[in-house]
Design a protein around this motif. Structure first.
Motif, PDB file in Angstrom:
ATOM      1  N   LYS A  83       0.791  -1.296   0.014  1.00 48.42           N
ATOM      2  CA  LYS A  83       0.473  -0.097  -0.026  1.00 48.42           C
ATOM      3  C   LYS A  83       0.968   0.965  -0.224  1.00 48.42           C
ATOM      4  CE  LYS A  83      -4.244  -2.137   2.000  1.00 48.42           C
ATOM      5  NZ  LYS A  83      -4.597  -2.151   3.585  1.00 48.42           N
ATOM      6  N   LEU A  84       0.396   2.392  -0.442  1.00 46.40           N
ATOM      7  CA  LEU A  84       1.108   3.786  -0.808  1.00 46.40           C
ATOM      8  C   LEU A  84       1.623   3.967   0.712  1.00 46.40           C
ATOM      9  CD1 LEU A  84       1.426   5.942  -2.589  1.00 46.40           C
ATOM     10  CD2 LEU A  84      -0.743   7.072  -1.504  1.00 46.40           C
ATOM     11  N   ASP A  85       0.926   4.233   1.806  1.00 44.13           N
ATOM     12  CA  ASP A  85       1.449   4.573   3.107  1.00 44.13           C
ATOM     13  C   ASP A  85       3.000   3.279   3.444  1.00 44.13           C
ATOM     14  OD1 ASP A  85      -0.817   5.595   3.578  1.00 44.13           O
ATOM     15  OD2 ASP A  85      -1.182   3.974   4.867  1.00 44.13           O
ATOM     16  N   MET A  86       2.644   2.629   3.634  1.00 42.89           N
ATOM     17  CA  MET A  86       4.061   1.447   3.582  1.00 42.89           C
ATOM     18  C   MET A  86       5.229   1.701   2.916  1.00 42.89           C
ATOM     19  SD  MET A  86       5.177  -0.606   5.065  1.00 42.89           S
ATOM     20  CE  MET A  86       6.592  -1.697   5.466  1.00 42.89           C
ATOM     21  N   ALA A  87       5.360   2.144   1.446  1.00 45.43           N
ATOM     22  CA  ALA A  87       6.009   2.556  -0.117  1.00 45.43           C
ATOM     23  C   ALA A  87       7.027   3.986   1.074  1.00 45.43           C
ATOM     24  CB  ALA A  87       5.542   2.743  -1.019  1.00 45.43           C
ATOM     25  N   ALA A  89       6.711   5.252   3.573  1.00 47.36           N
ATOM     26  CA  ALA A  89       7.255   5.253   5.227  1.00 47.36           C
ATOM     27  C   ALA A  89       8.362   4.551   4.760  1.00 47.36           C
ATOM     28  CB  ALA A  89       6.938   4.171   6.246  1.00 47.36           C
ATOM     29  N   ILE A  90       9.080   4.130   3.845  1.00 46.82           N
ATOM     30  CA  ILE A  90      10.222   3.272   3.364  1.00 46.82           C
ATOM     31  C   ILE A  90      11.416   4.948   2.454  1.00 46.82           C
ATOM     32  CG2 ILE A  90      11.638   2.077   2.326  1.00 46.82           C
ATOM     33  CD1 ILE A  90       9.623   0.332   3.370  1.00 46.82           C
ATOM     34  N   ILE A  91       9.948   5.517   1.680  1.00 46.14           N
ATOM     35  CA  ILE A  91      10.164   5.976   0.374  1.00 46.14           C
ATOM     36  C   ILE A  91      11.326   7.556   1.006  1.00 46.14           C
ATOM     37  CG2 ILE A  91      10.660   7.695  -1.969  1.00 46.14           C
ATOM     38  CD1 ILE A  91       9.388   4.915  -2.028  1.00 46.14           C
ATOM     39  N   VAL A  92      10.210   8.266   2.051  1.00 45.25           N
ATOM     40  CA  VAL A  92      10.897   9.232   2.903  1.00 45.25           C
ATOM     41  C   VAL A  92      11.375   9.858   3.285  1.00 45.25           C
ATOM     42  CG1 VAL A  92       9.708  11.557   3.644  1.00 45.25           C
ATOM     43  CG2 VAL A  92       7.799   9.965   2.284  1.00 45.25           C
ATOM     44  N   PRO A  93      12.133   8.664   4.440  1.00 42.77           N
ATOM     45  CA  PRO A  93      13.501   8.660   5.218  1.00 42.77           C
ATOM     46  C   PRO A  93      14.341   8.671   4.415  1.00 42.77           C
ATOM     47  CG  PRO A  93      11.960   7.173   6.384  1.00 42.77           C
ATOM     48  CD  PRO A  93      11.323   7.202   4.624  1.00 42.77           C
ATOM     49  N   VAL A  94      14.613   7.706   3.128  1.00 44.76           N
ATOM     50  CA  VAL A  94      15.690   7.424   2.015  1.00 44.76           C
ATOM     51  C   VAL A  94      15.561   8.765   1.059  1.00 44.76           C
ATOM     52  CG1 VAL A  94      16.059   6.269   0.287  1.00 44.76           C
ATOM     53  CG2 VAL A  94      15.423   4.167   1.910  1.00 44.76           C
ATOM     54  N   LEU A  95      14.795   9.056   1.118  1.00 50.62           N
ATOM     55  CA  LEU A  95      15.483  10.586   0.220  1.00 50.62           C
ATOM     56  C   LEU A  95      15.553  11.766   1.480  1.00 50.62           C
ATOM     57  CD1 LEU A  95      11.728  10.686  -1.850  1.00 50.62           C
ATOM     58  CD2 LEU A  95      14.682   9.901  -2.724  1.00 50.62           C
ATOM     59  N   PHE A  96      14.872  11.759   2.273  1.00 55.52           N
ATOM     60  CA  PHE A  96      15.857  12.258   3.357  1.00 55.52           C
ATOM     61  C   PHE A  96      17.719  12.495   3.863  1.00 55.52           C
ATOM     62  CE2 PHE A  96      16.566  13.411   7.712  1.00 55.52           C
ATOM     63  CZ  PHE A  96      16.369  14.945   7.731  1.00 55.52           C
ATOM     64  N   ILE A  97      17.331  11.546   3.787  1.00 56.80           N
ATOM     65  CA  ILE A  97      18.834  10.489   4.330  1.00 56.80           C
ATOM     66  C   ILE A  97      19.956  10.706   3.314  1.00 56.80           C
ATOM     67  CG2 ILE A  97      20.524   8.836   4.763  1.00 56.80           C
ATOM     68  CD1 ILE A  97      18.405   7.448   5.891  1.00 56.80           C
ATOM     69  N   ILE A  98      19.648  10.841   1.319  1.00 58.70           N
ATOM     70  CA  ILE A  98      20.007  11.684   0.439  1.00 58.70           C
ATOM     71  C   ILE A  98      20.456  13.133   0.158  1.00 58.70           C
ATOM     72  CG2 ILE A  98      19.686  11.161  -2.366  1.00 58.70           C
ATOM     73  CD1 ILE A  98      18.239   8.946  -1.975  1.00 58.70           C
ATOM     74  N   GLY A  99      18.828  13.741   0.629  1.00 59.88           N
ATOM     75  CA  GLY A  99      19.444  15.111   0.475  1.00 59.88           C
ATOM     76  C   GLY A  99      20.265  15.687   1.819  1.00 59.88           C
TER      77      GLY A  99
END
Length: 116
Positions: A83-87, A89-99
């Motif tokens: 589901k979108l919420d699970m995705a 929950a994983i994608i947003v922190p990874v993008l934050f770490i990359i930034g």
């Protein structure tokens, strides 16, 4: 089997988590990833030595690598079927770490230039 058990199996039959992953699709994903890897090798070993100062090679290589990483995460870690919420929950922190890594890299260049 009771009718209750049959209903439960019928409910789960159409909504399986791995419903879209057949052997044919797995092989298709494999060949796509193999093609991307072959292009990465071509860029890294075939093109890069002939253009040592070219600035366009690294962004191409990075984009191909990110595309391959998202493809692996989507299909083999089954995030495409989540589901979108699970995705998120994983994608947003990874993008934050990359930034954060990009910002800290930029800041480190400032400190190196300040010393010289």
């Amino acid at each position: 089997m009771s009718s209750e058990t049959t209903d439960i199996h019928a409910d789960h039959a159409g909504h399986g988590e791995h419903e879209g992953m057949t052997k044919k699709k797995i092989w298709k994903v494999f060949y796509i990833l193999l093609g991307i890897t072959a292009i990465e090798f071509l860029v890294a070993l075939g093109i890069a030595p002939h253009y040592p100062g070219a600035l366009w090679i690294n962004p191409i290589y990075i984009v191909l690598t990110l595309f391959k990483a998202f493809y692996i995460v989507g299909y083999f870690m089954h995030l495409k079927f989540e589901k979108l919420d699970m995705a998120l929950a994983i994608i947003v922190p990874v993008l934050f770490i990359i930034g954060l890594i990009l910002v800290l890299t930029n800041e480190s260049h400032y400190w190196i230039d300040l010393r010289l």
